[in-house]
Each structure stands twice: as structure tokens, then as C-alpha cells.
Design a protein around this motif. Sequence first.
Motif, PDB file in Angstrom:
ATOM      1  N   TYR A   9       0.872  -1.172   0.000  1.00 42.52           N
ATOM      2  CA  TYR A   9       0.000   0.000   0.000  1.00 42.52           C
ATOM      3  C   TYR A   9       0.909   1.223   0.000  1.00 42.52           C
ATOM      4  O   TYR A   9       1.561   1.528   0.992  1.00 42.52           O
ATOM      5  N   ILE A  65       1.558   5.345  -0.650  1.00 45.09           N
ATOM      6  CA  ILE A  65       1.038   6.712  -0.772  1.00 45.09           C
ATOM      7  C   ILE A  65       2.186   7.582  -1.273  1.00 45.09           C
ATOM      8  O   ILE A  65       3.127   7.880  -0.535  1.00 45.09           O
ATOM      9  N   TYR A  93      -1.461  -1.243  -4.229  1.00 44.30           N
ATOM     10  CA  TYR A  93      -2.298  -0.055  -4.254  1.00 44.30           C
ATOM     11  C   TYR A  93      -1.365   1.140  -4.317  1.00 44.30           C
ATOM     12  O   TYR A  93      -0.803   1.566  -3.311  1.00 44.30           O
ATOM     13  N   TYR A 100      -1.208   4.727  -4.683  1.00 46.41           N
ATOM     14  CA  TYR A 100      -2.070   5.904  -4.604  1.00 46.41           C
ATOM     15  C   TYR A 100      -1.230   7.174  -4.563  1.00 46.41           C
ATOM     16  O   TYR A 100      -0.106   7.183  -4.054  1.00 46.41           O
ATOM     17  N   ALA A 101      -1.780   8.231  -5.124  1.00 47.19           N
ATOM     18  CA  ALA A 101      -1.141   9.556  -5.086  1.00 47.19           C
ATOM     19  C   ALA A 101       0.234   9.546  -5.746  1.00 47.19           C
ATOM     20  O   ALA A 101       1.208  10.083  -5.214  1.00 47.19           O
ATOM     21  N   ASN A 136     -11.303  -5.081  -5.180  1.00 48.90           N
ATOM     22  CA  ASN A 136     -10.488  -4.229  -6.048  1.00 48.90           C
ATOM     23  C   ASN A 136      -9.679  -5.061  -7.043  1.00 48.90           C
ATOM     24  O   ASN A 136      -9.546  -6.273  -6.911  1.00 48.90           O
ATOM     25  N   TYR A 150      -2.733   5.360  -9.330  1.00 52.38           N
ATOM     26  CA  TYR A 150      -3.423   6.641  -9.376  1.00 52.38           C
ATOM     27  C   TYR A 150      -2.389   7.768  -9.408  1.00 52.38           C
ATOM     28  O   TYR A 150      -1.332   7.661  -8.778  1.00 52.38           O
ATOM     29  N   TYR A 191      -4.731  12.186  -5.272  1.00 56.19           N
ATOM     30  CA  TYR A 191      -5.250  11.847  -3.944  1.00 56.19           C
ATOM     31  C   TYR A 191      -6.610  12.500  -3.833  1.00 56.19           C
ATOM     32  O   TYR A 191      -6.744  13.715  -4.036  1.00 56.19           O
ATOM     33  N   TYR A 246      -9.804  16.593  -5.798  1.00 54.96           N
ATOM     34  CA  TYR A 246      -8.707  15.828  -6.383  1.00 54.96           C
ATOM     35  C   TYR A 246      -7.398  16.589  -6.201  1.00 54.96           C
ATOM     36  O   TYR A 246      -7.278  17.737  -6.655  1.00 54.96           O
TER      37      TYR A 246
END
Length: 486
Positions: A302, A304, A324, A326-327, A349, A355, A358, A364
Motif C-alpha cells: 500500500y 502513498i 495499491y 495511490y497519489a 479491487n 493513481y 489523492y 482531487y
Amino acid sequence: MLISLFSCEKDSYYTNADATLNFSMDTVSFDTVFTTIGSATLYFTVRNPYSDDLEINSISLAGGDNSNFRINVDGDPSLSISDKLLRAKDSMYIFVDVNVDPKDESLPFLIKDSIVFNINGTEQRVLLQAYGQDAYHIKLGEWGPIAIQVTEDDDGDLDTSYFVLLNHDTTLTADKPYYLHNSFVVDSNVTLTLEPGVKFYIAKNKSIYVMGSIQANGTADDPIVFRGHRLDKMITGTSYDKVPGQWGVISLQSSSFDNEFSYTNIRNGLIGLYVDSLSINDNPKVKLNNCRIENMTASALYGINAEISAENCLFANCEQCLLYGYAGGKYDFTNCTFGNYYTWGSRRNESVALYNYYYYNSTYYPFDLEQANFTNCIIYGSQTSELLLSNTKSDKTEIAALFNYNFDHCLIKTDVSEIDTTSTNFSDVIWNKDPLFIEPKDEWDFHPDTLSPVINMGKTTTLTGDIEGNAYIGLPDIGAFEYLED
């Protein structure tokens, strides 16, 4: 007269010297039990096979007060019970647990005792056995200063959570496993080094937070293990080794740097590795080599706005994403297998999700996905689509941030109507072909089978062998495991 008649009637007992009881098992065996912790409780039944009542003269532990075992006979926790009545054709439960004293030994050691039954001069025994395991117990007051974090629970009350804080460079050896009673923090600018074979057994809801650096130096013969503390089996007979969600997370905090995991197995928690933010130097935030992260109730990885580099790794069987991302961030995966056949609940998922934003409070926030390189990787699982690439808002307008990704010589399962498979972001990709893993669901075996389409379909890289150290024969196979002919 009727009262007088029945009051004079005597119970009929089976008094023959050949009287024997029937037991549902002749041996009660416990899986490995950590010293000072205590075991789960097991039970067996004792049945009177006769049409008359039996009076069991005594039920006792052969070891008496010195026994590591404890029994409970139909609610009576005494070590020795006399004149226990067991009605005709009836049965009773006997519950057993064990607490093992430390012996300062590295290897598991066997403990034995027995429950002795005396009936009409006949002796019967049910054997008791358990393997004890000494461990280093990481808990409050034993590893330096205690860090205290105050949070607010659902009721609005303050809940104090305690962490054991490691505030100096430390190397852990593998002479005994490490039992984590409390969450554990590696302080800023502190390096925790794990030698080959180190094993962490982590209690429920406890986690490891790395503010400094962790170096997990496992080998093919002596991997490092992070797992839950339960070594027994569920009532269904399923080993807790396969049950997800038994502990928390290994969290690499924003200040963390130069983390490396080699030949490391992380399993049965909430999140395998949570990686917060990009690296603070020129090295990746975390390097993973020949690792397995599997069977999590959330994600294997995970990130970020994270920076992760992985080679020859397996990420498998998680309820949410395996990766995952993210950001935004920076990702580099070579010869990795992302296989998701999670069976402990409904999956939610895709296996891999990237991605460049965030999303919070209906807003967004753009973050550059500087790179996401996947070379010789398998992305497959039980859902229709296992890859999500998200760089647009709900109204389909693009996020104003970099969205750089590249899939080279990969096998991917996805909905091709949602991804432009002709894009230069995809090179020599095998779309939606079953990789034919040997047994990914129950046995977690992600080796390719004889007819797998991934065999010899990878490209040459700096790697010379697979996750298990098997040398490539010709071109490498796609994924973490090389197919080996019998």
C-alpha cells in the motif's frame, strides 16, 4: 408407598474388573506453544459404553502439581477428581490446556504427560503432548523507552496506545523467534538489521512502524518471516498459518529510508508493507528481493506517493489490491507475480491499481506518477479485470499530473475496453490468457504448469534466476517462478 418404593431403589453400577471407557482420542496433541504464553484449549470426550452407570474412581494428571498441563472435567478444574459418576451410555467433556516454562533452548522441545483414569481397578490413560518454543518477548518495559500515542476512539474517549521504541542500532539473530506483544517502533535514524532466519510472531492488532531503516537479510535457505502468533488450528482444522488479518502492518513512515527485504515472507496480516512517501535520498524507499507477501485482509503493498523497487517477488491473495499505488510515486517491478485468488471473503479491487491523484473531501489533489515500470510480470486473478489505471476525475477530465507507466513482456488480465492496449505503454503483453498456476488458491502454489503461456516469454534483464534461485533456461519465464521440467 410409591415414594417409599423409589427411595429404596439403588443405582445399578457396572462393577466388573474389565470396565473400560471409550475416548474420542487417545492422544491430545498441541501445536507449538510459546513459553509463558499458554495454549488454546483442546478437548476430548469420555463415554460410558455400558447400560449401567459407571463410577470412575479417579481422574488425575500423572504429573500432578508439576505438570505443565491443566484439565477441566465437566466444569471441575481440579488436578485430581475422585468418584466421578458417568451415567449409562452417557459421555462427558474433558478440556485441556498447557503452559510451557522457558528452557532457554533454540529448537522446539517436547513436553509429555497423561490423564489417568481408574475404574474398578483398571487403569486407562490419554496421552498429552506439546512442543514448547522459547522466544524473545518484545513487550513494554523490555526494549528501552516507551513511546505513548494518544488517539480518540469511536466513543470520543482518549485511548492510550503503547509502543516499544527501539532507539539504537540493533542486529537480531535467529537463535530464537521474536514474539511481539506490543507494537514496535524503529526510531528515526536507527537501523534494525535482521539476520537470516529471524522470525517475528506478531500478536493481534500489533504492528511494526519504521521511522528509520530496516534491513531484512534473509536467504533462500533461511528466509525471514513476519506472521501472526497463532500456531494452532481452527475448530475446522484449518491452520492459522492460512488465516488473514491476524496482525496489523509493517509501516515505513515518511522519515524512513534505505529499507531492504531479501528472501522475506510477510503473511496473514492487514497490510504487508505500507509505504509513506518518496525516498529522502537517491535510493528507493524500499527494495524487495525474492520476497513473498500474501494473504492480507487489505493489501500486500500500500503506497502513498511511494517509491518501491521489487525483483523476483510474489504478491498474492489479498482482499483488496495486491499493489495499491495511490497519489503517484515511483515503482519498478521485475519478474514479479501478482496473483489474487483470495477466498476468505468477497474481493473488492483490482490486483494492481495506480493513481496520479489523492482524493479527499470531494477534491482531487494531483501527484505525479513519475514512473511505474513492470517488466516480465504477471497480473492475474479471479476477477474480470485485475489492472486499474486511474488518471481522470469522475467527469472523465484528466488530472494535471504525470502519469507514466510501462508494461513490458507481461501477462495481464483486464477489461481491454477500458485500456488502450495499442498504446506504446504496453510492449509484448499477453492479454487475458490464464497463466496456469499449479494451485494458487488452497496451496498458494504460483509455479507455472507445463502448458503455461508464460514459459520462455520474458525478456532478458540483469536477473539470472527466479525467486527460488533457479537459473533461467533460455529466456526467462514471465513472473517470479521459472518453470522446471521434471
